[in-house]
Design a protein around this motif. Structure first.
Motif, PDB file in Angstrom:
ATOM      1  N   LEU A 189       0.771  -0.921  -0.021  1.00  0.00           N
ATOM      2  CA  LEU A 189       0.084  -0.155  -0.116  1.00  0.00           C
ATOM      3  C   LEU A 189       1.255   0.834  -0.208  1.00  0.00           C
ATOM      4  CD1 LEU A 189      -2.707   1.771   0.280  1.00  0.00           C
ATOM      5  CD2 LEU A 189      -2.674   0.649   2.627  1.00  0.00           C
ATOM      6  N   ARG A 190       2.007   0.853   0.622  1.00  0.00           N
ATOM      7  CA  ARG A 190       2.736   2.368   0.127  1.00  0.00           C
ATOM      8  C   ARG A 190       3.235   2.637  -1.196  1.00  0.00           C
ATOM      9  NH1 ARG A 190       2.845  -0.194   5.868  1.00  0.00           N
ATOM     10  NH2 ARG A 190       2.967   1.494   7.941  1.00  0.00           N
ATOM     11  N   VAL A 191       4.231   1.544  -0.867  1.00  0.00           N
ATOM     12  CA  VAL A 191       4.414   1.395  -2.668  1.00  0.00           C
ATOM     13  C   VAL A 191       3.795   2.107  -3.421  1.00  0.00           C
ATOM     14  CG1 VAL A 191       5.570  -0.306  -3.852  1.00  0.00           C
ATOM     15  CG2 VAL A 191       6.357  -0.437  -1.817  1.00  0.00           C
ATOM     16  N   SER A 192       2.705   1.322  -3.475  1.00  0.00           N
ATOM     17  CA  SER A 192       1.537   1.602  -4.332  1.00  0.00           C
ATOM     18  C   SER A 192       1.745   3.440  -4.903  1.00  0.00           C
ATOM     19  CB  SER A 192       0.349   1.933  -4.455  1.00  0.00           C
ATOM     20  OG  SER A 192      -0.244   2.517  -3.204  1.00  0.00           O
ATOM     21  N   VAL A 193       2.089   4.460  -3.436  1.00  0.00           N
ATOM     22  CA  VAL A 193       2.289   5.599  -3.637  1.00  0.00           C
ATOM     23  C   VAL A 193       3.501   6.320  -4.537  1.00  0.00           C
ATOM     24  CG1 VAL A 193       2.758   7.689  -2.465  1.00  0.00           C
ATOM     25  CG2 VAL A 193       1.568   6.288  -2.051  1.00  0.00           C
ATOM     26  N   VAL A 194       4.921   5.651  -4.369  1.00  0.00           N
ATOM     27  CA  VAL A 194       5.890   5.396  -5.078  1.00  0.00           C
ATOM     28  C   VAL A 194       5.988   4.663  -6.419  1.00  0.00           C
ATOM     29  CG1 VAL A 194       8.390   4.336  -5.460  1.00  0.00           C
ATOM     30  CG2 VAL A 194       7.708   5.222  -3.096  1.00  0.00           C
ATOM     31  N   LEU A 195       4.715   4.292  -6.618  1.00  0.00           N
ATOM     32  CA  LEU A 195       5.342   3.775  -8.293  1.00  0.00           C
ATOM     33  C   LEU A 195       3.703   4.691  -8.696  1.00  0.00           C
ATOM     34  CD1 LEU A 195       4.665   0.334  -8.560  1.00  0.00           C
ATOM     35  CD2 LEU A 195       6.502   1.272  -8.042  1.00  0.00           C
ATOM     36  N   GLY A 196       2.801   5.724  -8.323  1.00  0.00           N
ATOM     37  CA  GLY A 196       2.090   5.734  -8.532  1.00  0.00           C
ATOM     38  C   GLY A 196       3.056   7.637  -9.601  1.00  0.00           C
ATOM     39  N   PHE A 197       3.694   7.831  -9.565  1.00  0.00           N
ATOM     40  CA  PHE A 197       5.175   8.407  -9.400  1.00  0.00           C
ATOM     41  C   PHE A 197       5.635   8.309 -10.472  1.00  0.00           C
ATOM     42  CE2 PHE A 197       4.383  10.417  -5.397  1.00  0.00           C
ATOM     43  CZ  PHE A 197       4.859  12.109  -6.179  1.00  0.00           C
ATOM     44  N   VAL A 198       5.243   7.224 -12.221  1.00  0.00           N
ATOM     45  CA  VAL A 198       5.937   6.520 -12.955  1.00  0.00           C
ATOM     46  C   VAL A 198       4.704   6.016 -13.160  1.00  0.00           C
ATOM     47  CG1 VAL A 198       8.154   5.999 -11.846  1.00  0.00           C
ATOM     48  CG2 VAL A 198       6.993   4.443 -11.509  1.00  0.00           C
ATOM     49  N   GLY A 199       4.120   6.514 -13.185  1.00  0.00           N
ATOM     50  CA  GLY A 199       2.511   5.808 -13.596  1.00  0.00           C
ATOM     51  C   GLY A 199       1.607   5.252 -13.611  1.00  0.00           C
ATOM     52  N   VAL A 200       2.042   4.940 -12.289  1.00  0.00           N
ATOM     53  CA  VAL A 200       0.510   3.813 -11.884  1.00  0.00           C
ATOM     54  C   VAL A 200      -0.300   4.219 -10.930  1.00  0.00           C
ATOM     55  CG1 VAL A 200       0.010   1.441 -10.364  1.00  0.00           C
ATOM     56  CG2 VAL A 200       2.017   1.373 -11.164  1.00  0.00           C
ATOM     57  N   ASP A 201      -1.449   3.911 -11.739  1.00  0.00           N
ATOM     58  CA  ASP A 201      -2.744   4.305 -11.847  1.00  0.00           C
ATOM     59  C   ASP A 201      -3.467   4.280 -10.261  1.00  0.00           C
ATOM     60  OD1 ASP A 201      -3.459   5.408 -14.258  1.00  0.00           O
ATOM     61  OD2 ASP A 201      -4.523   2.865 -14.077  1.00  0.00           O
ATOM     62  N   GLY A 202      -4.106   5.023  -9.517  1.00  0.00           N
ATOM     63  CA  GLY A 202      -4.789   5.000  -8.095  1.00  0.00           C
ATOM     64  C   GLY A 202      -4.334   6.577  -7.324  1.00  0.00           C
ATOM     65  N   LEU A 203      -4.107   6.200  -6.013  1.00  0.00           N
ATOM     66  CA  LEU A 203      -4.102   7.471  -5.264  1.00  0.00           C
ATOM     67  C   LEU A 203      -2.722   8.149  -5.429  1.00  0.00           C
ATOM     68  CD1 LEU A 203      -5.590   6.942  -2.442  1.00  0.00           C
ATOM     69  CD2 LEU A 203      -6.468   8.451  -3.305  1.00  0.00           C
ATOM     70  N   GLY A 204      -1.827   7.293  -5.580  1.00  0.00           N
ATOM     71  CA  GLY A 204      -0.359   7.586  -6.007  1.00  0.00           C
ATOM     72  C   GLY A 204      -0.083   8.329  -7.436  1.00  0.00           C
ATOM     73  N   TYR A 205      -1.007   7.829  -8.092  1.00  0.00           N
ATOM     74  CA  TYR A 205      -0.877   9.055  -9.696  1.00  0.00           C
ATOM     75  C   TYR A 205      -1.384  10.221  -9.456  1.00  0.00           C
ATOM     76  CZ  TYR A 205      -1.082  10.008 -14.003  1.00  0.00           C
ATOM     77  OH  TYR A 205      -0.714  10.592 -15.539  1.00  0.00           O
ATOM     78  N   ALA A 206      -2.248  10.362  -8.323  1.00  0.00           N
ATOM     79  CA  ALA A 206      -3.067  11.796  -8.286  1.00  0.00           C
ATOM     80  C   ALA A 206      -1.495  12.392  -7.100  1.00  0.00           C
ATOM     81  CB  ALA A 206      -4.390  11.282  -7.683  1.00  0.00           C
TER      82      ALA A 206
END
Length: 528
Positions: A205-222
């Motif tokens: 769940l924390r990693v998903s925020v990091v991956l959002g900065f390289v294009g993974v959908d969800g809260l991290g990307y927003a």
């Protein structure tokens, strides 16, 4: 005539002590070299106040949009965790010495697990974006495969530690190899499988925020989009949502672990005449309810992630071409200096975080501070819930671009992880030693420093070394948002399609991480 000679002094503990002192001195030097001091923090106070003014009031998106983003994030996290569990079970059976006698198969499986742990999930995401395009598929594969490095290792260790008695009994009954695994091995390791999966879900769940900065959908990307547009009110509001989700998942996973892994020892009710299956007690109803709920969540996550078998198999043909882009590696002159800066960030963060984590962890231990333990446990959980990338962004805004922001962000993260490990280690000491010293009339502080702390000291050393390993990996990723180190080179290389440089960065980080891992293994053997 027997010639007696004096026993040679053991050099292991001396060498370990000198090595630890050298690491401490190097970390202290890194703090000074990066100019992390009170004056730096005081100078940044004005920027912190300005950032608070630009951040408040928080701007949450409409409820419908927020629910959609949250659903996307949770779907990706659940699917990636499920993928890692499925792959890890197979690899763990092949890697465990008591289930796979063939040495070559064990070595190959262990090698796959180590490789999965060594390759950062951000690099995997970059590769999979080239193959599958932007969307949930790339994020699930990146997080899922990287998670195998941790989940597979813990699963293999759990299988090797089982009691061979039940397995031998099943074998004596004529069971085949598959039946032997299902009936003799799986029931014993099931608690460890569940606990590890829930812990990895929290991490992903924390990693998903990091991956959002390289294009993974969800809260991290927003969050990444809002911060690129300098919309701190929306970005910090979404970061708060992630924090709340992390805390909720932490408490829910803890409740599930307690319900499933620590059942109350009670006598089963007597069976009625002719009854084959056991009665539906409250414990059995609860476990069945958890199983059904888990199945519903998994199915909903697969549906919410919009996974398509056709998309997966249709894009696999591009995998070979994509991997060829990453070879040969291209070692740029700037990489060596930036890698050393990454190591300094990790060393400084480990030292600064440990200075805070040790007292916080002690106050969170029930046998040390029974009245304050609950409060500090909640405080540590709250700190652990803040993604380090979000902390790095905040410190970049406050202290400016560079390694100072990365070191401070990681130091706060150390308090969350290391504080929990310290508290758990203090609670796991032998209470008999404490009681014996207390019986002599020793006070609370005397018991702590003379009985509790010495027993937990070896575990402290192991935890700090583990934290240094984690911080080197994390420092690499924090460079994505300008927090110094080689991570900034990694992001730039991927943006301008210099994939050979990405491979070179990965190789350099791998060498450093393995060196720290080997050092930690050697020191742990001595301090035990």
């Amino acid at each position: 005539m027997t010639v007696r000679t004096l026993a040679r002094p053991k050099t292991g503990p001396v060498a370990a002590t000198l090595t630890l002192l050298a690491l401490f001195a190097l970390a202290a030097w890194a703090v000074g070299d990066l100019r992390i001091n009170v004056a730096t923090l005081v100078d940044s106070a004005g920027n912190a106040a300005d950032f608070a003014g630009r951040m408040l009031p928080l701007d949450f998106p409409p409820a419908g949009e927020l629910l959609k983003l949250t659903g996307q994030t949770l779907s990706i996290v659940v699917c990636s965790t499920l993928l890692s569990v499925v792959i890890s079970i197979v690899l763990a059976v092949l890697a465990a010495g008591n289930t796979t006698p063939h040495r070559g198969a064990r070595f190959a499986s262990r090698a796959v697990i180590v490789a999965a742990r060594a390759v950062p999930d951000v690099v995997l995401a970059i590769v999979f974006f080239r193959v599958f395009g932007f969307g949930a598929m790339a994020g699930i594969l990146a997080m899922g495969l990287h998670s195998v490095g941790m989940v597979g290792k813990l699963y293999a260790d759990a299988i090797e530690q089982i009691d061979e008695g039940p397995r031998a009994a099943v074998r004596a009954g004529g069971a085949a190899g598959g039946q032997e695994l299902i009936a003799g091995v799986l029931p014993q390791v099931l608690p460890a499988l569940v606990a590890t999966a829930l812990h990895r879900l929290d991490i992903n769940l924390r990693v998903s925020v990091v991956l959002g900065f390289v294009g993974v959908d969800g809260l991290g990307y927003a969050i990444a989009t809002s911060l690129r547009e300098l919309d701190y009110r929306r970005g910090m509001a979404l970061a708060l949502v992630v924090l709340i989700l992390c805390v909720v998942v932490e408490f829910l996973s803890g409740a599930i672990r307690n319900a499933l892994l620590r059942p109350k020892v009670t006598m089963p009710p007597p069976r009625r005449a002719g009854q084959v299956s056991p009665q539906w007690t409250m414990a059995r109803i609860g476990k069945t309810g958890y199983a059904v709920l888990t199945l519903v969540i998994v199915l909903a996550s697969i549906w919410g992630a919009h996974l398509s078998a056709g998309q997966f198999f249709g894009a696999l043909g591009n995998l070979g071409h994509t991997l060829s882009l990453f070879w040969p590696p291209e070692f740029l002159p700037v990489l060596a200096g930036d890698l050393w800066e990454t190591v300094k960030i990790a060393l400084a963060a480990t030292l600064l975080g440990a200075v805070l984590a040790l007292p916080f962890g002690a106050l969170a231990a029930r046998n040390v501070a029974p009245n304050a333990a609950r409060f500090f446990r909640l405080l540590i959980v709250g700190v652990r819930g803040i993604p380090e990338l979000v902390l790095a962004i905040v410190f970049v805004v406050i202290s400016g671009l560079g390694p100072v922001a990365g070191a401070l962000a990681l130091a706060v993260g150390v308090v969350g992880l290391l504080g929990k490990l310290v508290a758990d280690s203090l609670e796991e000491v032998d209470p008999g030693v404490e009681q014996a010293l207390r019986a002599t009339g020793a006070g609370r502080w005397q018991v702590f420093f003379s009985a509790t702390l010495p027993q937990a000291a070896p575990a402290f050393v192991a935890h700090v070394l583990y934290q240094l390993d984690v911080n080197i990996r994390s420092a690499t990723l924090l460079g994505i948002v300008g927090a110094g180190g080689i991570g900034f080179d990694l992001l730039n290389a991927s943006r301008v399609l210099e994939f050979g440089a990405v491979t070179a960065i990965l190789a350099l980080v791998f060498v450093v991480v393995m060196a720290v891992e080997l050092l930690a293994v050697g020191l742990r053997r001595v301090v035990r």
